[in-house]
Write an enzyme that holds these catalytic residues in place. Structure first.
Site, short mmCIF file in Angstrom:
data_model
loop_
_atom_site.label_atom_id
_atom_site.label_comp_id
_atom_site.label_asym_id
_atom_site.label_seq_id
_atom_site.Cartn_x
_atom_site.Cartn_y
_atom_site.Cartn_z
N HIS A 1 0.82 -1.22 0.00
CA HIS A 1 0.00 0.00 0.00
C HIS A 1 0.85 1.27 0.00
CE1 HIS A 1 0.37 -0.28 4.53
NE2 HIS A 1 0.45 1.02 4.40
N ASP B 1 0.19 -7.65 1.39
CA ASP B 1 0.62 -6.25 1.49
C ASP B 1 2.14 -6.14 1.53
OD1 ASP B 1 0.11 -3.54 1.44
OD2 ASP B 1 0.11 -3.36 3.62
N SER C 1 4.84 2.29 7.96
CA SER C 1 4.48 1.15 7.12
C SER C 1 5.68 0.67 6.33
CB SER C 1 3.38 1.54 6.13
OG SER C 1 2.13 1.62 6.75
#
Length: 465
Positions: A120, A150, A225
């Site tokens: 993402h 992901d 992230s």
């Protein structure tokens, strides 16, 4: 698991991440061209190694110093070839330019420039920029990505880089110290400390593919992230991916993709170009109090087999409905996400040992995983998989593929997932290969006509323009 998902509001670091589970035990091990686990040894130091690595009192300084240079800042950049807005047009700015779409962190996993981050973080990027901890900036190539997990793999043109070696995430223990290392604001790497709060955690947010996360209370905030979760030995045990929060900021719950799953995905991308998914070939679920009472079970932990897929490795090995799976290759299976997390680290044709209970007696079987095939219909954001004979018979259809999951929050996943597509553009489909062949030869500017049979057996035609 479903009770957990009701309590948690998942906030994604630096972008939107779809998490969740479906009730089939489908999925994935590791060879290929990554460096050994340690800079100095090719032998794996277990994540729960009890030796005196950095001192008796768990001194984090050396682990932090050895990992901060292995974490990078990742920018998702959109490149415009013409005016971006009406203001640009009026002002005569026709030259285009760049715009930052998002940012996150990444982990260098080899000295020649391979970097792992979250999908993402780099989704829909025209260009990816990577800044090292020494402020050197590179344009990165997106080698490949897996939206389900992901995880994305990048490559920069560099040599002799500091990198973080993989640890064994199967060995992490509750209460074990870990560090979360990220580079969230391009201000050089930051480090926070915490412990392993839980393993094999399934957030179960949507009715999609089950995930198996490491949960930690190390502080992780937006921009982290794709950063590293490392143990006291400075080994990578997870890729930081999500937090649970009602405010968008850290409140004590953070989740990471286990390093064993990450390494397997990365090596699949490097060797095959995509992720090789294996399936055990069963359906079922975790044992709960209702199942214990209804079936008179003598155990409260494990995965109970509800159905065995025809022709699968599980069927060939003799597994049956009602069996209770307790171990896979000596890894304890106490709940559904334990099983899916372990299978996700394996590949088709891998053989695993299954320890299970049948009529209260412990048995074992060798099961060879078979390949799980899916195809993403990109224009309509739907992923399909092959349907079993039982699934077709249940809806009284002779052919079709199953909608495995939806890839857009705009689509009604609860209504679509599990339904059968019998035809595309009035052409019957019986397998994932049929679907792939139709779209390989299709002009995507044309309408897409899908014939589906819903879970009530009713036929519908849907048109995407």
């Amino acid at each position: 698991m479903k009770n957990l998902s009701k309590l948690l509001l998942v906030s994604i670091l630096g972008g939107a991440l779809t998490l969740g589970s479906y009730k089939m035990f489908f999925e994935e091990e590791t060879p290929a061209g990554l460096p050994p686990v340690s800079n100095t040894s090719t032998e794996l130091i277990p994540a729960n190694y009890s030796g005196n690595i950095y001192g008796t009192n768990a001194d984090f300084t050396e682990a932090a110093e050895n990992t901060v240079n292995g974490v990078v800042h990742v920018k998702n950049v959109a490149v415009f070839k013409g005016p971006r807005s009406m203001r640009d047009l009026i002002q005569g700015n026709h030259g285009g330019g760049k715009a930052l779409q998002g940012a996150g962190s990444g982990v260098i996993i080899s000295p020649d420039g391979y970097i792992v981050t979250n999908n993402h973080v780099i989704r829909e990027a025209n260009e990816v920029e990577v800044t090292l901890n020494n402020n050197k900036t590179y344009t990165a190539e997106i080698v490949g990505a897996d939206e389900t997990s992901d995880i994305a793999l990048l490559k920069i043109d560099a040599e002799g880089l500091d990198y973080i070696p993989f640890g064994d995430s199967n060995n992490v223990k509750l209460g074990e110290w870990v560090l979360a290392v990220g580079n969230p604001f391009n201000l050089k790497s930051t480090v926070t400390a915490g412990i392993i709060s839980a393993t094999a955690r399934d957030l179960n947010t949507y009715d999609a593919t089950p995930q198996s996360f490491i949960q930690t209370d190390a502080a992780i905030n937006p921009g982290n992230s794709g950063g590293a979760l490392v143990n006291i030995n400075g080994e990578l045990v997870g890729i930081n991916t999500a937090i649970t929060s009602q405010t968008g900021s850290y409140i004590g719950y953070a989740f990471a993709v286990p390093s064993n799953n990450t390494r397997k995905i990365v090596e699949d991308i490097m060797e095959y170009g995509d992720v090789q998914k294996g399936i055990l070939g069963i359906k079922g679920g975790s044992i709960n109090p209702r199942a214990v009472e209804e079936f008179g079970l003598e155990t409260t932990q494990g995965v109970m087999v509800a159905e065995v897929t025809e022709g699968s490795g599980a069927e060939k090995a003799g597994l049956k409905q009602g069996d209770i799976i307790r171990k896979l290759d000596n890894v304890d299976i106490n709940k559904f996400s334990d099983l899916t997390g372990y299978i996700n680290s394996k590949r088709p044709n891998d053989e695993i040992e299954v320890i299970f209970l049948r009529d209260g007696e412990e048995r074992e079987a060798k099961v060879t995983l078979t390949k799980f095939e899916t195809y993403t219909i990109e224009p309509i954001k739907i992923e399909v998989s092959n349907a079993s004979k039982e699934e077709l018979q249940a809806l009284n259809v002779e052919n079709g593929v199953k909608i495995y999951r939806t890839l857009s929050p705009r689509l009604p996943a609860q209504e679509l997932v599990g339904t059968i597509i019998t035809a595309i553009d009035n052409k019957n489909v019986s397998s994932v290969s049929d679907v792939e062949r139709i779209f390989r030869n299709k002009n995507l500017a044309e309408d897409i006509v899908i014939t589906i049979v819903d879970r009530n057996g009713e036929k519908q035609r849907m048109v995407w323009r």
